[in-house]
Design a protein around this motif. Structure first.
Motif, PDB file in Angstrom:
ATOM      1  N   GLY A  50      -3.157  13.216  -3.398  1.00 36.22           N
ATOM      2  CA  GLY A  50      -3.261  12.075  -3.894  1.00 36.22           C
ATOM      3  C   GLY A  50      -4.551  12.147  -5.100  1.00 36.22           C
ATOM      4  O   GLY A  50      -5.443  12.801  -4.826  1.00 36.22           O
TER       5      GLY A  50
ATOM      6  N   SER B  69      -4.064   6.023  -3.104  1.00 32.59           N
ATOM      7  CA  SER B  69      -3.923   7.325  -2.388  1.00 32.59           C
ATOM      8  C   SER B  69      -5.124   7.215  -1.220  1.00 32.59           C
ATOM      9  O   SER B  69      -4.865   7.442  -0.216  1.00 32.59           O
TER      10      SER B  69
ATOM     11  N   HIS C 267      -4.428   5.093   1.785  1.00 32.10           N
ATOM     12  CA  HIS C 267      -3.593   5.625   2.585  1.00 32.10           C
ATOM     13  C   HIS C 267      -4.254   6.930   3.560  1.00 32.10           C
ATOM     14  O   HIS C 267      -4.004   6.877   4.508  1.00 32.10           O
TER      15      HIS C 267
ATOM     16  N   VAL D 200       0.954  10.866  -2.174  1.00 31.35           N
ATOM     17  CA  VAL D 200       0.688   9.150  -2.501  1.00 31.35           C
ATOM     18  C   VAL D 200       0.057   9.394  -3.772  1.00 31.35           C
ATOM     19  O   VAL D 200      -1.279   9.460  -4.065  1.00 31.35           O
TER      20      VAL D 200
ATOM     21  N   ASN E  94       6.863  11.374   0.154  1.00 30.62           N
ATOM     22  CA  ASN E  94       6.291  10.804  -0.741  1.00 30.62           C
ATOM     23  C   ASN E  94       6.401   9.114  -0.208  1.00 30.62           C
ATOM     24  O   ASN E  94       7.361   8.577  -0.260  1.00 30.62           O
ATOM     25  N   VAL E  95       5.072   8.538  -0.564  1.00 30.95           N
ATOM     26  CA  VAL E  95       5.032   7.006  -0.369  1.00 30.95           C
ATOM     27  C   VAL E  95       5.190   6.430  -1.872  1.00 30.95           C
ATOM     28  O   VAL E  95       4.350   6.747  -2.969  1.00 30.95           O
TER      29      VAL E  95
ATOM     30  N   SER F 251      -0.221  -1.671  -0.878  1.00 33.81           N
ATOM     31  CA  SER F 251      -0.934  -0.947  -0.256  1.00 33.81           C
ATOM     32  C   SER F 251      -0.845  -1.078   1.299  1.00 33.81           C
ATOM     33  O   SER F 251      -0.742  -0.155   2.185  1.00 33.81           O
TER      34      SER F 251
ATOM     35  N   GLY G 224       2.270  -0.079   2.509  1.00 34.21           N
ATOM     36  CA  GLY G 224       2.490   1.523   2.606  1.00 34.21           C
ATOM     37  C   GLY G 224       2.147   2.008   3.876  1.00 34.21           C
ATOM     38  O   GLY G 224       2.479   3.087   4.340  1.00 34.21           O
TER      39      GLY G 224
ATOM     40  N   LEU H 253       3.873   4.347   6.518  1.00 35.65           N
ATOM     41  CA  LEU H 253       3.505   5.720   6.495  1.00 35.65           C
ATOM     42  C   LEU H 253       3.411   6.218   7.977  1.00 35.65           C
ATOM     43  O   LEU H 253       3.934   7.373   8.251  1.00 35.65           O
TER      44      LEU H 253
END
Length: 312
Positions: free
Chosen positions: A10, A15, A18, A86, A106-107, A170, A173, A177
């Motif tokens: 990322g 990114s 995460h 990400v 992949n997010v 975010s 996510g 994840l």
């Protein structure tokens, strides 16, 4: 379960958030892949992800491409179980994907198959979509087309901007994840193919996309302002001076004026005609100055916003 070896790829703030969450939850990040440093005035500017790698003493690499034999051998040698991507920005070659026994995931910040590509959050706002979310997919050799592993949706508020929506996605996510990883590690994941008949795409946003077209209607321009608020901004020019709009409101009007005509400029706002209805500018930024409410700066710039002037 958390001892599965993970490579994280990322670059930007999304990114980084995460990656931070994975570190907080004590997942086993053995290597990080991020973009090359930006050079500004002979100084190297690190990505947000690289900063986290350094802070947490995690090994990282910054390849120009993932197609080289060197990168292939590097990943093969450390024997990772899974790769998490990400907002990385580079294509993951099939030969690299095949090195991970649990795959590459992949997010993505849209409800796939809608809004594949690099700019899903901006396009969500530009298109006036009322529901979006996070989709975690299995990466294959085609962009954003792999099996859906996890999906979670949220409702979009009327005045949502890129900044506010990015924050919400975010948070969503990061939670998604962690849940998805647990299912993968426990082999409880269900893979759902994407419906190719419902696919839509986004393009990379460029600086020129921020230039306002007054021959569009006020509704579309107002959505553009909210979508591009972080970058590239929504702007127009008066006497070669760039003016960026930070906040605006639609004023309904049945009168027909030439699009781009400055109708009024006072403490209540700057009123500019469009193809349909009027755009009332409430907050702006004149090139070289700080952003400010129109009410606080209009007296100093009345000559710039001359009534009757037609903007290109």
């Amino acid at each position: 379960m958390k001892k599965k070896k993970i490579i994280f790829a990322g670059t930007n703030k999304l990114s980084a958030e995460h990656l931070n969450q994975l570190i907080i939850k004590k997942f086993n990040i053995i290597s990080i892949i991020t973009k090359l440093d930006n050079k500004i005035r002979n100084k190297n500017i690190f990505s947000e992800v690289k900063k986290i790698a350094i802070q947490n003493k995690i090994e990282f690499i910054q390849p120009k491409s993932l197609n080289s034999k060197k990168i292939y051998q590097y990943i093969k040698n450390i024997k990772p179980h899974i790769m998490i991507v990400v907002s990385y920005g580079l294509i993951i070659p099939k030969k690299i994907i095949n090195l991970f026994p649990l795959g590459c995931i992949n997010v993505h910040t849209s409800l796939l198959p809608k809004l594949r590509g690099p700019s899903p959050i901006q396009y969500t706002i530009l298109q006036g979509i009322k529901k979006t979310g996070i989709t975690i997919i299995e990466i294959n050799e085609k962009i954003d087309s792999g099996y859906i592993l996890y999906k979670k949706s949220i409702i979009i508020k009327k005045n949502e901007t890129y900044i506010t929506l990015l924050k919400k996605l975010s948070i969503l996510g990061k939670k998604s994840l962690i849940k998805c990883l647990k299912k993968i590690f426990l082999k409880k994941i269900i893979k759902i193919p994407q419906n190719e008949k419902k696919v839509t795409y986004t393009n990379k946003i460029k600086k020129k996309n921020g230039l306002i077209n007054w021959h569009s209607n006020a509704k579309n321009i107002e959505k553009q302002i909210r979508a591009f608020i972080l970058w590239p901004g929504s702007f127009f020019f008066i006497k070669k001076i760039m003016i960026k709009i930070w906040k605006a409101k639609i004023v309904k009007s049945s009168k027909k004026n030439i699009p781009g005509t400055i109708l009024k400029a006072n403490k209540n706002g700057i009123f500019i005609s469009t193809k349909k209805n009027i755009l009332k500018i409430k907050k702006l930024q004149i090139s070289g100055k700080k952003k400010n409410n129109v009410s606080q700066i209009i007296n100093s710039y009345k000559k710039l916003f001359k009534i009757g002037k037609i903007l290109n």
